[in-house]
Enzyme design. Sequence first.
Site, PDB file in Angstrom:
ATOM      1  N   ARG A 127       0.795  -1.233   0.000  1.00 39.87           N
ATOM      2  CA  ARG A 127       0.000   0.000   0.000  1.00 39.87           C
ATOM      3  C   ARG A 127       0.829   1.287   0.000  1.00 39.87           C
ATOM      4  NH1 ARG A 127      -3.056  -3.276   3.217  1.00 39.87           N
ATOM      5  NH2 ARG A 127      -4.931  -4.001   2.146  1.00 39.87           N
ATOM      6  N   LYS A 149       3.424  11.183 -11.968  1.00 39.52           N
ATOM      7  CA  LYS A 149       2.700  10.177 -12.765  1.00 39.52           C
ATOM      8  C   LYS A 149       3.541   8.908 -12.801  1.00 39.52           C
ATOM      9  CE  LYS A 149      -0.034  12.732 -16.150  1.00 39.52           C
ATOM     10  NZ  LYS A 149      -0.180  12.960 -17.603  1.00 39.52           N
ATOM     11  N   GLU A 191      11.049  16.426 -25.640  1.00 39.96           N
ATOM     12  CA  GLU A 191      10.290  17.075 -24.566  1.00 39.96           C
ATOM     13  C   GLU A 191      10.784  18.513 -24.350  1.00 39.96           C
ATOM     14  OE1 GLU A 191       7.711  15.529 -23.570  1.00 39.96           O
ATOM     15  OE2 GLU A 191       8.131  13.384 -23.828  1.00 39.96           O
ATOM     16  N   LYS A 233       8.148  22.426 -15.855  1.00 39.51           N
ATOM     17  CA  LYS A 233       7.352  21.260 -15.455  1.00 39.51           C
ATOM     18  C   LYS A 233       6.872  21.405 -14.013  1.00 39.51           C
ATOM     19  CE  LYS A 233       5.911  16.783 -15.704  1.00 39.51           C
ATOM     20  NZ  LYS A 233       6.073  15.475 -16.281  1.00 39.51           N
ATOM     21  N   GLU A 243      -3.918  16.777 -13.592  1.00 41.24           N
ATOM     22  CA  GLU A 243      -4.269  17.000 -14.997  1.00 41.24           C
ATOM     23  C   GLU A 243      -5.755  17.264 -15.184  1.00 41.24           C
ATOM     24  OE1 GLU A 243      -1.914  14.723 -17.871  1.00 41.24           O
ATOM     25  OE2 GLU A 243      -3.671  14.734 -19.198  1.00 41.24           O
ATOM     26  N   ARG A 247      -2.320  21.212 -16.793  1.00 41.66           N
ATOM     27  CA  ARG A 247      -1.289  20.186 -17.035  1.00 41.66           C
ATOM     28  C   ARG A 247      -1.430  19.556 -18.415  1.00 41.66           C
ATOM     29  NH1 ARG A 247       1.114  15.681 -12.721  1.00 41.66           N
ATOM     30  NH2 ARG A 247       2.556  14.748 -14.200  1.00 41.66           N
ATOM     31  N   ASN A 251       0.767  17.730 -22.957  1.00 46.10           N
ATOM     32  CA  ASN A 251       0.485  16.721 -23.979  1.00 46.10           C
ATOM     33  C   ASN A 251       0.659  17.248 -25.401  1.00 46.10           C
ATOM     34  OD1 ASN A 251      -0.121  14.675 -22.156  1.00 46.10           O
ATOM     35  ND2 ASN A 251      -2.169  15.506 -21.856  1.00 46.10           N
ATOM     36  N   HIS A 254       1.788  15.131 -28.307  1.00 45.32           N
ATOM     37  CA  HIS A 254       1.655  13.750 -27.852  1.00 45.32           C
ATOM     38  C   HIS A 254       0.465  13.010 -28.448  1.00 45.32           C
ATOM     39  CE1 HIS A 254       4.801  14.828 -25.102  1.00 45.32           C
ATOM     40  NE2 HIS A 254       4.785  13.652 -24.513  1.00 45.32           N
ATOM     41  N   HIS A 258       1.900   9.797 -29.633  1.00 42.63           N
ATOM     42  CA  HIS A 258       1.519   8.484 -29.099  1.00 42.63           C
ATOM     43  C   HIS A 258       1.018   7.564 -30.214  1.00 42.63           C
ATOM     44  CE1 HIS A 258       0.860   9.832 -24.643  1.00 42.63           C
ATOM     45  NE2 HIS A 258       2.067   9.389 -24.854  1.00 42.63           N
ATOM     46  N   HIS A 271       9.799   7.255 -27.752  1.00 41.95           N
ATOM     47  CA  HIS A 271       8.808   8.247 -27.337  1.00 41.95           C
ATOM     48  C   HIS A 271       9.182   9.681 -27.764  1.00 41.95           C
ATOM     49  CE1 HIS A 271       5.705  10.077 -24.866  1.00 41.95           C
ATOM     50  NE2 HIS A 271       6.625  10.875 -24.359  1.00 41.95           N
TER      51      HIS A 271
HETATM   52  N1  NAD Z   1       5.656   9.823 -15.832  1.00 39.87           N
HETATM   53  C1  NAD Z   1       5.705  10.809 -16.704  1.00 39.87           C
HETATM   54  O1  NAD Z   1       5.265  11.921 -16.429  1.00 39.87           O
HETATM   55  C2  NAD Z   1       6.331  10.554 -18.040  1.00 39.87           C
HETATM   56  C3  NAD Z   1       6.619  11.629 -18.881  1.00 39.87           C
HETATM   57  C4  NAD Z   1       7.275  11.366 -20.085  1.00 39.87           C
HETATM   58  C5  NAD Z   1       7.611  10.067 -20.440  1.00 39.87           C
HETATM   59  N2  NAD Z   1       7.304   9.047 -19.588  1.00 39.87           N
HETATM   60  C6  NAD Z   1       7.673   7.655 -19.917  1.00 39.87           C
HETATM   61  O2  NAD Z   1       9.090   7.593 -19.967  1.00 39.87           O
HETATM   62  C7  NAD Z   1       9.461   6.488 -20.800  1.00 39.87           C
HETATM   63  C8  NAD Z   1      10.587   6.895 -21.695  1.00 39.87           C
HETATM   64  O3  NAD Z   1      11.682   7.244 -20.884  1.00 39.87           O
HETATM   65  P1  NAD Z   1      13.188   7.177 -21.435  1.00 39.87           P
HETATM   66  O4  NAD Z   1      13.230   7.833 -22.762  1.00 39.87           O
HETATM   67  O5  NAD Z   1      14.075   7.670 -20.367  1.00 39.87           O
HETATM   68  O6  NAD Z   1      13.364   5.612 -21.730  1.00 39.87           O
HETATM   69  P2  NAD Z   1      14.157   4.460 -20.968  1.00 39.87           P
HETATM   70  O7  NAD Z   1      13.895   4.457 -19.532  1.00 39.87           O
HETATM   71  O8  NAD Z   1      13.866   3.226 -21.749  1.00 39.87           O
HETATM   72  O9  NAD Z   1      15.677   4.850 -21.158  1.00 39.87           O
HETATM   73  C9  NAD Z   1      16.192   4.887 -22.462  1.00 39.87           C
HETATM   74  C10 NAD Z   1      17.397   3.958 -22.621  1.00 39.87           C
HETATM   75  O10 NAD Z   1      18.532   4.595 -22.069  1.00 39.87           O
HETATM   76  C11 NAD Z   1      19.163   3.739 -21.127  1.00 39.87           C
HETATM   77  N3  NAD Z   1      19.734   4.629 -20.127  1.00 39.87           N
HETATM   78  C12 NAD Z   1      19.072   5.426 -19.259  1.00 39.87           C
HETATM   79  N4  NAD Z   1      19.944   6.183 -18.584  1.00 39.87           N
HETATM   80  C13 NAD Z   1      21.181   5.855 -19.027  1.00 39.87           C
HETATM   81  C14 NAD Z   1      22.484   6.327 -18.736  1.00 39.87           C
HETATM   82  N5  NAD Z   1      22.692   7.321 -17.870  1.00 39.87           N
HETATM   83  N6  NAD Z   1      23.533   5.758 -19.364  1.00 39.87           N
HETATM   84  C15 NAD Z   1      23.335   4.775 -20.294  1.00 39.87           C
HETATM   85  N7  NAD Z   1      22.121   4.312 -20.639  1.00 39.87           N
HETATM   86  C16 NAD Z   1      21.054   4.852 -20.011  1.00 39.87           C
HETATM   87  C17 NAD Z   1      18.092   2.816 -20.642  1.00 39.87           C
HETATM   88  O11 NAD Z   1      18.633   1.605 -20.188  1.00 39.87           O
HETATM   89  C18 NAD Z   1      17.273   2.613 -21.916  1.00 39.87           C
HETATM   90  O12 NAD Z   1      17.870   1.634 -22.729  1.00 39.87           O
HETATM   91  C19 NAD Z   1       8.206   6.074 -21.532  1.00 39.87           C
HETATM   92  O13 NAD Z   1       7.723   4.886 -20.963  1.00 39.87           O
HETATM   93  C20 NAD Z   1       7.225   7.215 -21.270  1.00 39.87           C
HETATM   94  O14 NAD Z   1       5.884   6.788 -21.262  1.00 39.87           O
HETATM   95  C21 NAD Z   1       6.677   9.265 -18.403  1.00 39.87           C
HETATM   96 ZN    ZN Z   2       6.327  12.749 -23.455  1.00 39.94          ZN
END
Ligand code: NAD
Ligand code: ZN
Length: 373
Positions: A127, A149, A191, A233, A243, A247, A251, A254, A258, A271
Site C-alpha cells: 500500500r 505520474k 520534450e 514542469k 491533470e 497540465r 500533452n 503527444h 503516441h 517516445h
Molecule cells: N511519468 C511521466 O510523467 C512521463 C513523462 C514522459 C515520459 N514518460 C515515460 O518515460 C518512458 C521513456 O523514458 P526514457 O526515454 O528515459 O526511456 P528508458 O527508460 O527506456 O531509457 C532509455 C534507454 O537509455 C538507457 N539509459 C538510461 N539512462 C542511461 C544512462 N545514464 N547511461 C546509459 N544508458 C542509459 C536505458 O537503459 C534505456 O535503454 C516512456 O515509458 C514514457 O511513457 C513518463
Molecule cells: Zn512525453
Amino acid sequence: MNTTPHLHSVHVELGARSYPVYIGVDRSADLGQLCRSHHVADRVVIITDQNVAAYYLRPLCGLLSKDGFRIHSVVIPPGERQKNLSRVSRVVAEMLNQRVPRSSVVIALGGGVIGDLAGFVAATYQRGVQLIHIPTSLLAQVDSSIGGKVGVNHPMGKNMIGAFYQPLFVWTDLEYLTTLPRREIVCGLGEIVKYAIIRDPALFDYLEKHLESIQSLERSHILHVLARCISIKTEIVSADEHEQSIRIVLNCGHTIGHALEHAGGFRVLKHGEAVLHGLVGESYIAKEMGILSDSDFRRISNLIARISFPRNLSRLRSSAVLNAMALDKKSRANKVRFLLPSGVGETRFVEEVDPLLVKRSIAVLLKKKDARV
Ligand SMILES: NC(=O)c1ccc[n+]([C@@H]2O[C@H](COP(=O)([O-])OP(=O)(O)OC[C@H]3O[C@@H](n4cnc5c(N)ncnc54)[C@H](O)[C@@H]3O)[C@@H](O)[C@H]2O)c1
Ligand SMILES: [Zn+2]
C-alpha cells in the site's frame, strides 16, 4: 535547500506533498546525508535496468551504505516492453523474497521506464512506500521524474494502469548523461522542444542559438536548458497535479506522437522521437486552421529539422496511426480534440478538429523524408 554548492534546487509545490528537485553537476554530492535530511527509511530498494546498473548501481550502493542504509536492488532488462504488470509482479516478488518491509524507500534509478515502473511499485508495494527518483536519461530528467505520474502499459494502451504518487525528492545529476546513447539525447530533446513551444519563447530562441552544443551536452548550455525545463514542469504540476486543467498543455505533440509510437509497435520510434514528429504534425494542423502563423510554423519545423532522428516513417501505415489516435485516452467519440501550438510559447485547446485535416497531417508526416512540411 541547497546542501552543496553544486546542488541547485527547484521546488514542486503541492502542500504537504511538496518536494525539491535537486540539480547537481557531479556525483560527489552527499546523497546519503540528503536522504537523512529527508527522513528516508533505512531500508532502500534500488530498482534499475541492466544498462544503468552497469555504470551506476555499485557507486550508488557505495554512497548510501557509507551512511548506514541497508540496500536491496532489483535489476530488470531495459526497454519500454518491460513496463507492464507482469514485470511489476516479478519486481514485487523479488522484494518480498528479500523481505523488504513496509517502512522502506524505493529509489528509481534510470530513465522514464524505470521511473514509471518503480514509481508504480513504490505506490502499491504493501500500500505504498517512500519513493526517490534518480533520473538518468535526459527525458527522465526534464520530464518523467517530476510530477508524480507513475504506471505501466496495458496491451490495449500506453500508461493505462497507474497512479499519481509523488517522491520525497528528485536527484538529477548531469554526469549521468555522459553515458547516455545519442539517440536517447534526441528523445530528451523532444520534450525540451515541447516545453519551449508551449511555454517559453526565450527557451525556444536559446534552442535555436545553441542546439548543437546542447546536443553535444556542452555543460553550461545543457544545465541552462535542464533548469529551465524542470522549472516549467514543476510550475505546471504545482498548478494542476491531477491533470484537470493546465497540465494538459504537457500533452502538446503527444496526441499524434503516441499514435505514431503505437502504430510502430513501440519499435520504430522512441517516445521522444515520436513527440518531435507529433509537434511538427500538430503545428501543421494549427497552421492549416489559421491558429499558428506561417512564420512560427516554419520556426518550429526548421528547429526540429536540425535534430537528427529517424525521419522515414514509410514503415508506418496511416490507417494504423489514425486507429491508434481513436484509442488515445484524450479523444472523445467522433471528435478529435487537440492542444495545438498557437505561437512559439503558447497553446490553444481546440475541441473539434476536422478529422480530414488530421488525416492530411499524418499523410504529410508519413511521406516526407525530413521534418520540413
Ligand atoms: N511519468 C511521466 O510523467 C512521463 C513523462 C514522459 C515520459 N514518460 C515515460 O518515460 C518512458 C521513456 O523514458 P526514457 O526515454 O528515459 O526511456 P528508458 O527508460 O527506456 O531509457 C532509455 C534507454 O537509455 C538507457 N539509459 C538510461 N539512462 C542511461 C544512462 N545514464 N547511461 C546509459 N544508458 C542509459 C536505458 O537503459 C534505456 O535503454 C516512456 O515509458 C514514457 O511513457 C513518463
Ligand atoms: Zn512525453
